[in-house]
Design a protein around this motif. Structure first.
Motif, PDB file in Angstrom:
ATOM      1  N   ILE A 121     -36.711   7.752 -53.629  1.00 57.53           N
ATOM      2  CA  ILE A 121     -37.619   7.120 -54.590  1.00 57.53           C
ATOM      3  C   ILE A 121     -38.280   8.195 -55.439  1.00 57.53           C
ATOM      4  O   ILE A 121     -39.156   8.918 -54.980  1.00 57.53           O
ATOM      5  N   ARG A 122     -37.802   8.313 -56.673  1.00 56.79           N
ATOM      6  CA  ARG A 122     -38.364   9.297 -57.608  1.00 56.79           C
ATOM      7  C   ARG A 122     -38.398   8.641 -58.987  1.00 56.79           C
ATOM      8  O   ARG A 122     -37.480   8.782 -59.764  1.00 56.79           O
ATOM      9  N   PRO A 123     -39.471   7.923 -59.268  1.00 54.44           N
ATOM     10  CA  PRO A 123     -39.560   7.204 -60.543  1.00 54.44           C
ATOM     11  C   PRO A 123     -39.720   8.179 -61.712  1.00 54.44           C
ATOM     12  O   PRO A 123     -40.049   9.346 -61.527  1.00 54.44           O
ATOM     13  N   PRO A 124     -39.497   7.682 -62.919  1.00 50.18           N
ATOM     14  CA  PRO A 124     -39.710   8.536 -64.091  1.00 50.18           C
ATOM     15  C   PRO A 124     -41.172   8.964 -64.175  1.00 50.18           C
ATOM     16  O   PRO A 124     -42.067   8.195 -63.811  1.00 50.18           O
ATOM     17  N   ILE A 125     -41.379  10.188 -64.628  1.00 52.04           N
ATOM     18  CA  ILE A 125     -42.738  10.709 -64.755  1.00 52.04           C
ATOM     19  C   ILE A 125     -42.926  11.329 -66.133  1.00 52.04           C
ATOM     20  O   ILE A 125     -41.951  11.688 -66.792  1.00 52.04           O
ATOM     21  N   ALA A 126     -44.186  11.459 -66.546  1.00 51.59           N
ATOM     22  CA  ALA A 126     -44.518  12.064 -67.841  1.00 51.59           C
ATOM     23  C   ALA A 126     -45.628  13.082 -67.643  1.00 51.59           C
ATOM     24  O   ALA A 126     -46.550  12.869 -66.851  1.00 51.59           O
ATOM     25  N   ILE A 127     -45.504  14.192 -68.356  1.00 54.20           N
ATOM     26  CA  ILE A 127     -46.493  15.262 -68.284  1.00 54.20           C
ATOM     27  C   ILE A 127     -46.756  15.755 -69.695  1.00 54.20           C
ATOM     28  O   ILE A 127     -45.818  15.881 -70.487  1.00 54.20           O
ATOM     29  N   ASP A 128     -48.022  16.033 -70.002  1.00 51.48           N
ATOM     30  CA  ASP A 128     -48.309  16.528 -71.349  1.00 51.48           C
ATOM     31  C   ASP A 128     -47.873  17.984 -71.469  1.00 51.48           C
ATOM     32  O   ASP A 128     -47.829  18.733 -70.495  1.00 51.48           O
ATOM     33  N   LEU A 132     -48.325  13.767 -59.480  1.00 52.05           N
ATOM     34  CA  LEU A 132     -48.319  14.246 -60.858  1.00 52.05           C
ATOM     35  C   LEU A 132     -47.321  13.473 -61.730  1.00 52.05           C
ATOM     36  O   LEU A 132     -46.151  13.353 -61.395  1.00 52.05           O
ATOM     37  N   GLY A 133     -47.810  12.936 -62.838  1.00 49.24           N
ATOM     38  CA  GLY A 133     -46.945  12.258 -63.800  1.00 49.24           C
ATOM     39  C   GLY A 133     -46.690  10.788 -63.544  1.00 49.24           C
ATOM     40  O   GLY A 133     -46.073  10.110 -64.354  1.00 49.24           O
ATOM     41  N   LEU A 134     -47.175  10.267 -62.421  1.00 48.64           N
ATOM     42  CA  LEU A 134     -46.979   8.854 -62.099  1.00 48.64           C
ATOM     43  C   LEU A 134     -48.028   7.987 -62.801  1.00 48.64           C
ATOM     44  O   LEU A 134     -49.062   8.481 -63.242  1.00 48.64           O
ATOM     45  N   LEU A 170     -50.187  11.464 -74.279  1.00 49.61           N
ATOM     46  CA  LEU A 170     -50.092  11.065 -72.877  1.00 49.61           C
ATOM     47  C   LEU A 170     -51.052   9.909 -72.616  1.00 49.61           C
ATOM     48  O   LEU A 170     -52.241  10.005 -72.905  1.00 49.61           O
ATOM     49  N   ARG A 171     -50.521   8.824 -72.086  1.00 52.30           N
ATOM     50  CA  ARG A 171     -51.352   7.663 -71.792  1.00 52.30           C
ATOM     51  C   ARG A 171     -52.410   8.020 -70.747  1.00 52.30           C
ATOM     52  O   ARG A 171     -52.147   8.789 -69.823  1.00 52.30           O
ATOM     53  N   PRO A 172     -53.607   7.473 -70.847  1.00 51.64           N
ATOM     54  CA  PRO A 172     -54.679   7.800 -69.896  1.00 51.64           C
ATOM     55  C   PRO A 172     -54.409   7.282 -68.488  1.00 51.64           C
ATOM     56  O   PRO A 172     -55.066   7.709 -67.541  1.00 51.64           O
ATOM     57  N   ASP A 173     -53.446   6.385 -68.330  1.00 43.03           N
ATOM     58  CA  ASP A 173     -53.141   5.851 -66.994  1.00 43.03           C
ATOM     59  C   ASP A 173     -52.033   6.633 -66.297  1.00 43.03           C
ATOM     60  O   ASP A 173     -51.504   6.190 -65.285  1.00 43.03           O
ATOM     61  N   ILE A 174     -51.694   7.815 -66.809  1.00 45.39           N
ATOM     62  CA  ILE A 174     -50.692   8.673 -66.174  1.00 45.39           C
ATOM     63  C   ILE A 174     -51.426   9.816 -65.476  1.00 45.39           C
ATOM     64  O   ILE A 174     -52.301  10.453 -66.057  1.00 45.39           O
ATOM     65  N   VAL A 175     -51.057  10.071 -64.229  1.00 51.20           N
ATOM     66  CA  VAL A 175     -51.716  11.097 -63.421  1.00 51.20           C
ATOM     67  C   VAL A 175     -51.460  12.479 -64.012  1.00 51.20           C
ATOM     68  O   VAL A 175     -50.325  12.889 -64.230  1.00 51.20           O
ATOM     69  N   SER A 176     -52.539  13.174 -64.280  1.00 44.94           N
ATOM     70  CA  SER A 176     -52.507  14.529 -64.815  1.00 44.94           C
ATOM     71  C   SER A 176     -53.640  15.297 -64.149  1.00 44.94           C
ATOM     72  O   SER A 176     -54.442  14.715 -63.414  1.00 44.94           O
ATOM     73  N   LEU A 186     -52.196   3.149 -57.205  1.00 42.01           N
ATOM     74  CA  LEU A 186     -52.854   1.858 -57.447  1.00 42.01           C
ATOM     75  C   LEU A 186     -53.673   1.878 -58.738  1.00 42.01           C
ATOM     76  O   LEU A 186     -53.710   0.876 -59.454  1.00 42.01           O
ATOM     77  N   LYS A 187     -54.347   3.006 -58.987  1.00 37.18           N
ATOM     78  CA  LYS A 187     -55.216   3.085 -60.160  1.00 37.18           C
ATOM     79  C   LYS A 187     -55.330   4.537 -60.604  1.00 37.18           C
ATOM     80  O   LYS A 187     -55.376   5.437 -59.778  1.00 37.18           O
ATOM     81  N   VAL A 188     -55.405   4.730 -61.912  1.00 34.61           N
ATOM     82  CA  VAL A 188     -55.567   6.078 -62.479  1.00 34.61           C
ATOM     83  C   VAL A 188     -56.696   6.033 -63.499  1.00 34.61           C
ATOM     84  O   VAL A 188     -56.752   5.153 -64.339  1.00 34.61           O
ATOM     85  N   GLY A 189     -57.606   6.986 -63.407  1.00 39.21           N
ATOM     86  CA  GLY A 189     -58.699   7.113 -64.369  1.00 39.21           C
ATOM     87  C   GLY A 189     -59.004   8.578 -64.577  1.00 39.21           C
ATOM     88  O   GLY A 189     -58.270   9.449 -64.102  1.00 39.21           O
ATOM     89  N   ARG A 190     -60.077   8.870 -65.237  1.00 36.45           N
ATOM     90  CA  ARG A 190     -60.485  10.263 -65.447  1.00 36.45           C
ATOM     91  C   ARG A 190     -61.669  10.560 -64.545  1.00 36.45           C
ATOM     92  O   ARG A 190     -62.517   9.689 -64.310  1.00 36.45           O
ATOM     93  N   ASP A 191     -61.761  11.797 -64.073  1.00 39.89           N
ATOM     94  CA  ASP A 191     -62.902  12.226 -63.283  1.00 39.89           C
ATOM     95  C   ASP A 191     -64.067  12.466 -64.242  1.00 39.89           C
ATOM     96  O   ASP A 191     -63.940  13.192 -65.202  1.00 39.89           O
ATOM     97  N   ASP A 192     -65.194  11.831 -63.958  1.00 40.37           N
ATOM     98  CA  ASP A 192     -66.348  11.963 -64.860  1.00 40.37           C
ATOM     99  C   ASP A 192     -67.255  13.070 -64.445  1.00 40.37           C
ATOM    100  O   ASP A 192     -67.550  13.375 -63.388  1.00 40.37           O
TER     101      ASP A 192
END
Length: 150
Positions: free
Chosen positions: A24-31, A121-123, A71-77, A144-150
């Motif tokens: 299981i290795r889904p597509p990922i995106a990285i800036d 990373l990238g999910l 890069l979409r904000p819902d992608i883990v970076s 389950l959820k991705v956001g930014r650390d405040d």
């Protein structure tokens, strides 16, 4: 005799399921900005970090690279707050993905140079990935959820 055949069939099906998890290795995106920094970081470590760095390089090799502003904000970076579920235990955790110098497990700040960090990373939400821990155990995580650390 019948019992032995059933046991062999069960073992065969279990091994097939176990091997499926490893794939299981889904597509990922990285800036692009993080890609350059992560590439350099993955090349520098050696010794006990070598396996994690190799895994990170594999993930970077298959990543779709996008401009930082695209890069979409819902992608883990790096800097993302990530809620994920360990599919083997059912445990849900929330961490912030960071570069090694900012890691602090007590504050749930996990380095990209850990198996969990490199795997996430990238999910994006609802993606599942499998990887091996430092002890060689196969694990499967679902974001389950991705956001930014405040």
């Amino acid at each position: 005799m019948e019992e032995s055949w059933i046991a062999r069939q069960f073992l065969k099906e279990w091994e097939m399921q176990r091997d499926r998890v490893a794939e299981i290795r889904p597509p990922i995106a990285i800036d692009a900005d993080h890609f350059a920094r992560l590439s350099a970081l993955s090349s520098m470590a050696s010794g006990p970090m070598a396996e994690v760095c190799e895994y990170l390089r594999e993930e970077l090799d298959r990543a779709h690279i996008v401009p930082a502003d695209k890069l979409r904000p819902d992608i883990v970076s790096s800097g993302s707050k990530v809620q994920f579920r360990d599919e083997q235990t059912g445990k849900i955790q929330e961490i912030v993905l960071v570069y090694p110098h900012d890691a602090d497990i007590g504050r749930r700040r996990v380095s990209v140079l850990t198996p969990v960090g490199a795997a996430l990373l990238g999910l994006s939400a609802n993606q599942t990935i499998s990887f091996r821990t430092r002890t060689g155990e196969r694990r499967e995580l679902t974001v389950l959820k991705v956001g930014r650390d405040d």
